[in-house]
Design a protein around this motif. Structure first.
Motif, PDB file in Angstrom:
ATOM      1  N   LEU A 100       0.931  -1.168   0.199  1.00 36.99           N
ATOM      2  CA  LEU A 100      -0.040  -0.200  -0.096  1.00 36.99           C
ATOM      3  C   LEU A 100       1.092   1.219  -0.235  1.00 36.99           C
ATOM      4  O   LEU A 100       1.560   1.732   1.061  1.00 36.99           O
ATOM      5  CB  LEU A 100      -1.045   0.063   1.078  1.00 36.99           C
ATOM      6  N   GLU A 101       1.119   2.482  -0.885  1.00 36.03           N
ATOM      7  CA  GLU A 101       1.852   2.795  -1.189  1.00 36.03           C
ATOM      8  C   GLU A 101       1.167   4.271  -1.189  1.00 36.03           C
ATOM      9  O   GLU A 101       0.960   4.666  -2.403  1.00 36.03           O
ATOM     10  CB  GLU A 101       2.805   2.363  -2.711  1.00 36.03           C
ATOM     11  N   PHE A 102       1.486   5.185  -0.474  1.00 35.03           N
ATOM     12  CA  PHE A 102       0.809   6.782  -1.223  1.00 35.03           C
ATOM     13  C   PHE A 102       2.035   7.821  -1.046  1.00 35.03           C
ATOM     14  O   PHE A 102       3.815   7.688  -0.881  1.00 35.03           O
ATOM     15  CB  PHE A 102       0.603   7.212   0.958  1.00 35.03           C
ATOM     16  N   TRP A 103       1.918   7.880  -1.847  1.00 32.69           N
ATOM     17  CA  TRP A 103       2.778   9.217  -3.221  1.00 32.69           C
ATOM     18  C   TRP A 103       1.588  10.896  -3.845  1.00 32.69           C
ATOM     19  O   TRP A 103       0.394  10.138  -2.875  1.00 32.69           O
ATOM     20  CB  TRP A 103       3.195   8.096  -4.406  1.00 32.69           C
ATOM     21  N   ALA A 104       2.322  10.933  -4.765  1.00 36.76           N
ATOM     22  CA  ALA A 104       2.365  12.166  -5.055  1.00 36.76           C
ATOM     23  C   ALA A 104       2.728  12.557  -6.482  1.00 36.76           C
ATOM     24  O   ALA A 104       3.929  12.444  -6.296  1.00 36.76           O
ATOM     25  CB  ALA A 104       1.630  13.472  -4.267  1.00 36.76           C
ATOM     26  N   SER A 105       1.864  12.643  -7.180  1.00 35.17           N
ATOM     27  CA  SER A 105       2.894  13.183  -8.399  1.00 35.17           C
ATOM     28  C   SER A 105       3.769  14.158  -8.410  1.00 35.17           C
ATOM     29  O   SER A 105       4.896  14.308  -9.369  1.00 35.17           O
ATOM     30  CB  SER A 105       1.929  14.273  -9.719  1.00 35.17           C
ATOM     31  N   TRP A 106       3.630  15.087  -7.136  1.00 36.06           N
ATOM     32  CA  TRP A 106       3.786  16.099  -7.032  1.00 36.06           C
ATOM     33  C   TRP A 106       5.842  15.892  -6.061  1.00 36.06           C
ATOM     34  O   TRP A 106       6.464  16.855  -5.770  1.00 36.06           O
ATOM     35  CB  TRP A 106       3.948  17.826  -6.389  1.00 36.06           C
ATOM     36  N   CYS A 107       5.728  14.430  -5.813  1.00 39.03           N
ATOM     37  CA  CYS A 107       6.707  13.658  -4.825  1.00 39.03           C
ATOM     38  C   CYS A 107       7.824  14.023  -5.310  1.00 39.03           C
ATOM     39  O   CYS A 107       7.496  12.156  -6.245  1.00 39.03           O
ATOM     40  CB  CYS A 107       6.154  13.035  -3.868  1.00 39.03           C
ATOM     41  N   LEU A 161      -6.908   7.705   7.573  1.00 36.37           N
ATOM     42  CA  LEU A 161      -6.678   6.376   8.267  1.00 36.37           C
ATOM     43  C   LEU A 161      -5.409   5.562   8.367  1.00 36.37           C
ATOM     44  O   LEU A 161      -5.617   4.957   9.876  1.00 36.37           O
ATOM     45  CB  LEU A 161      -7.557   5.867   7.364  1.00 36.37           C
ATOM     46  N   TYR A 162      -5.200   6.058   7.568  1.00 32.67           N
ATOM     47  CA  TYR A 162      -2.750   5.384   8.104  1.00 32.67           C
ATOM     48  C   TYR A 162      -1.953   6.437   8.640  1.00 32.67           C
ATOM     49  O   TYR A 162      -1.491   5.436   9.066  1.00 32.67           O
ATOM     50  CB  TYR A 162      -2.622   4.758   6.163  1.00 32.67           C
ATOM     51  N   GLY A 163      -2.791   7.298   8.812  1.00 33.86           N
ATOM     52  CA  GLY A 163      -1.908   8.611   9.744  1.00 33.86           C
ATOM     53  C   GLY A 163      -0.814   9.465   8.691  1.00 33.86           C
ATOM     54  O   GLY A 163       0.124   9.703   9.388  1.00 33.86           O
ATOM     55  N   VAL A 164      -0.844   9.073   7.738  1.00 38.80           N
ATOM     56  CA  VAL A 164      -0.096   9.480   6.744  1.00 38.80           C
ATOM     57  C   VAL A 164       0.463  11.462   6.900  1.00 38.80           C
ATOM     58  O   VAL A 164      -0.516  11.886   6.357  1.00 38.80           O
ATOM     59  CB  VAL A 164      -0.218   9.374   5.438  1.00 38.80           C
ATOM     60  N   THR A 165       1.215  12.101   7.014  1.00 38.21           N
ATOM     61  CA  THR A 165       1.886  13.155   7.277  1.00 38.21           C
ATOM     62  C   THR A 165       2.895  13.202   6.865  1.00 38.21           C
ATOM     63  O   THR A 165       3.322  14.368   5.980  1.00 38.21           O
ATOM     64  CB  THR A 165       2.277  13.313   9.153  1.00 38.21           C
ATOM     65  N   ALA A 166       4.433  12.096   5.442  1.00 45.26           N
ATOM     66  CA  ALA A 166       4.752  13.235   3.974  1.00 45.26           C
ATOM     67  C   ALA A 166       4.859  11.411   3.568  1.00 45.26           C
ATOM     68  O   ALA A 166       4.415  10.351   3.457  1.00 45.26           O
ATOM     69  CB  ALA A 166       5.699  12.669   5.213  1.00 45.26           C
ATOM     70  N   VAL A 167       4.827  12.101   2.075  1.00 45.25           N
ATOM     71  CA  VAL A 167       4.908  11.026   1.245  1.00 45.25           C
ATOM     72  C   VAL A 167       6.460  10.841   0.189  1.00 45.25           C
ATOM     73  O   VAL A 167       7.152  12.309   0.813  1.00 45.25           O
ATOM     74  CB  VAL A 167       4.249  11.078   0.213  1.00 45.25           C
ATOM     75  N   PRO A 168       7.476   9.883   0.535  1.00 44.98           N
ATOM     76  CA  PRO A 168       6.516   8.507   0.253  1.00 44.98           C
ATOM     77  C   PRO A 168       6.636   7.578   2.163  1.00 44.98           C
ATOM     78  O   PRO A 168       7.303   8.244   2.566  1.00 44.98           O
ATOM     79  CB  PRO A 168       7.341   7.754  -0.918  1.00 44.98           C
ATOM     80  N   ALA A 169       4.801   7.051   1.256  1.00 45.97           N
ATOM     81  CA  ALA A 169       5.011   6.101   2.738  1.00 45.97           C
ATOM     82  C   ALA A 169       4.377   5.142   2.621  1.00 45.97           C
ATOM     83  O   ALA A 169       3.371   5.264   1.337  1.00 45.97           O
ATOM     84  CB  ALA A 169       3.684   6.708   3.282  1.00 45.97           C
ATOM     85  N   GLY A 170       4.671   3.529   2.767  1.00 46.25           N
ATOM     86  CA  GLY A 170       4.114   2.533   2.749  1.00 46.25           C
ATOM     87  C   GLY A 170       3.945   1.598   3.741  1.00 46.25           C
ATOM     88  O   GLY A 170       4.826   1.352   4.330  1.00 46.25           O
ATOM     89  N   PHE A 171       2.738   0.619   3.435  1.00 44.70           N
ATOM     90  CA  PHE A 171       2.349   0.051   4.131  1.00 44.70           C
ATOM     91  C   PHE A 171       2.645  -1.552   3.846  1.00 44.70           C
ATOM     92  O   PHE A 171       1.863  -1.910   2.643  1.00 44.70           O
ATOM     93  CB  PHE A 171       1.261  -0.104   4.828  1.00 44.70           C
TER      94      PHE A 171
END
Length: 379
Positions: free
Chosen positions: A272-279, A342-352
């Motif tokens: 489960l990968e949290f990301w963004a186009s600007w990151c 829900l997953y407490g993401v405060t910075a990207v990238p963040a993975g589970f």
């Protein structure tokens, strides 16, 4: 006449409300003229309002922005001195970040935004005092780290020990700042910057036994704001997303608008990968993820990428440009992404990394650490 007086009296509260929610920012930067242009992006911090953007030409150094704001806004302002576009101004040019309220204030300097002085903003004065108390902004600390690196000789910059020393110094500054932020929140529970502090602390510190009572002592109006509730959720999510816990399930739409549920991926090993186009760090990891996906997809490996974008076009362009063939979802709410909260993401990238049984195997495994774990699980 009496009817007119009553009508005016009835309108006064509405007028007062409108006036109290209005802000005006007046800028005076030297004697710049066209094609110089200022780009202004802001978001309601407390109420997590959708991001707004504006721009203005600079005439004899002067520009102005006005708008409506119910609380405190987080802002980015960038000045393109030579009219070479927003992106260049934001990423390589003259850019500042600050917070402001429904107030009228002036930003002035003889040459640039980065050297500007604020006059008439109580919120900025409070923010300035907060930053001094915690040791500066994260951008300033990053800038110092970049200076430490660039001040080394060519030989030093090629030396892993030198790089490690620069990195350790940076991490220590961040750690010291985090402790000062927590202390600030303890000592100033009635300041909006106590909530600002805790929202950043959660990125670097996971001791909920220490953080929770500080949050609970905050002024109720900040705890009950949308941002306050997000911080509360992120505090709780640390316990929900520890190694061995069942990964919280959610459903979100893909690029074509079709709902995708994490629960439907049970039986697979899922990143489960949290990301963004600007990151940039997120995008830099994509080639490695593509290789791992190629190696293990037929062995039950899947990637569910949750984008923290708010612009669908930029999200789609990044997917196409990077050629990333896995599952992509987003609610296009930026940092207010529901899965991110829900997953407490405060910075990207963040993975589970999630096992076939739906339990979390590991957090923030990247690069070789992720490759090694996947090889262990799937070879």
């Amino acid at each position: 006449m009496k009817k007119q007086i009553l009508l005016v009296a009835a309108l006064l509260p509405m007028l007062a409300k409108a006036q109290s929610n209005t802000f005006t920012i007046t800028g005076k930067i030297g004697h710049l003229n066209a094609p110089a242009r200022v780009y202004f992006d802001y978001t309601d911090f407390l109420n997590a309002g959708g991001g707004r953007e504006d721009s203005a030409d600079v005439v004899d150094g002067t520009f102005k922005f006005t708008g409506e704001l119910s609380g405190i806004a987080t802002c980015r302002m960038a000045l393109a001195h030579h009219g070479d576009g927003k992106m260049k101004a934001v990423y390589t040019g003259d850019v500042i970040y600050f917070q402001f309220g429904p107030e009228n204030f002036v930003i002035s300097s003889k040459d640039s935004l980065s050297n500007a002085v604020f006059t008439g903003s109580k919120v900025h004065d409070e923010e300035d005092a907060y930053n001094k108390a915690i040791g500066g902004t994260i951008m300033a600390i990053t800038k110092n780290a970049n200076y430490d690196y660039s001040s080394g000789t060519e030989a030093q910059r090629a030396d892993s020990n030198f790089l490690k020393a620069v990195d350790q110094k940076f991490r220590q500054r961040v750690a010291d700042r985090t402790e000062k932020q927590l202390q600030f929140a303890k000592e100033h529970p009635n300041s909006v910057f106590a909530l600002v502090a805790l929202s950043e602390v959660l990125t670097f510190k996971k001791d909920m036994a220490e953080i929770t009572p500080v949050y609970n002592a905050l002024n109720a109006k900040y705890r009950n704001s949308k941002k306050g509730k997000e911080v509360d959720q992120r505090i709780k999510s640390v316990q929900l997303t520890t190694k061995g816990a069942v990964a919280p399930v959610f459903t979100m739409k893909d690029v074509k608008g079709h709902p995708v549920s994490l629960k439907d991926l049970r039986g697979k090993t899922v990143l489960l990968e949290f990301w963004a186009s600007w990151c940039s760090p997120c995008r830099a990891e994509n080639p490695n993820l593509k290789e791992q996906y190629r190696l293990y997809k037929e062995k039950g490996f899947e990637i569910l990428a949750v984008s923290l974008d708010s612009d669908k076009k930029k999200w789609e362009e990044a997917i196409e440009k990077d050629g990333v063939p896995w599952i992509h979802v987003s609610d296009l709410k930026g940092w207010s992404n529901e899965a991110g909260i829900l997953y407490g993401v405060t910075a990207v990238p963040a993975g589970f990394l999630i096992g076939p049984d739906g339990k979390i195997i590991g957090n923030n495994l990247r690069g070789e650490a992720l490759n090694k774990k996947l090889a262990e699980l799937l070879n």
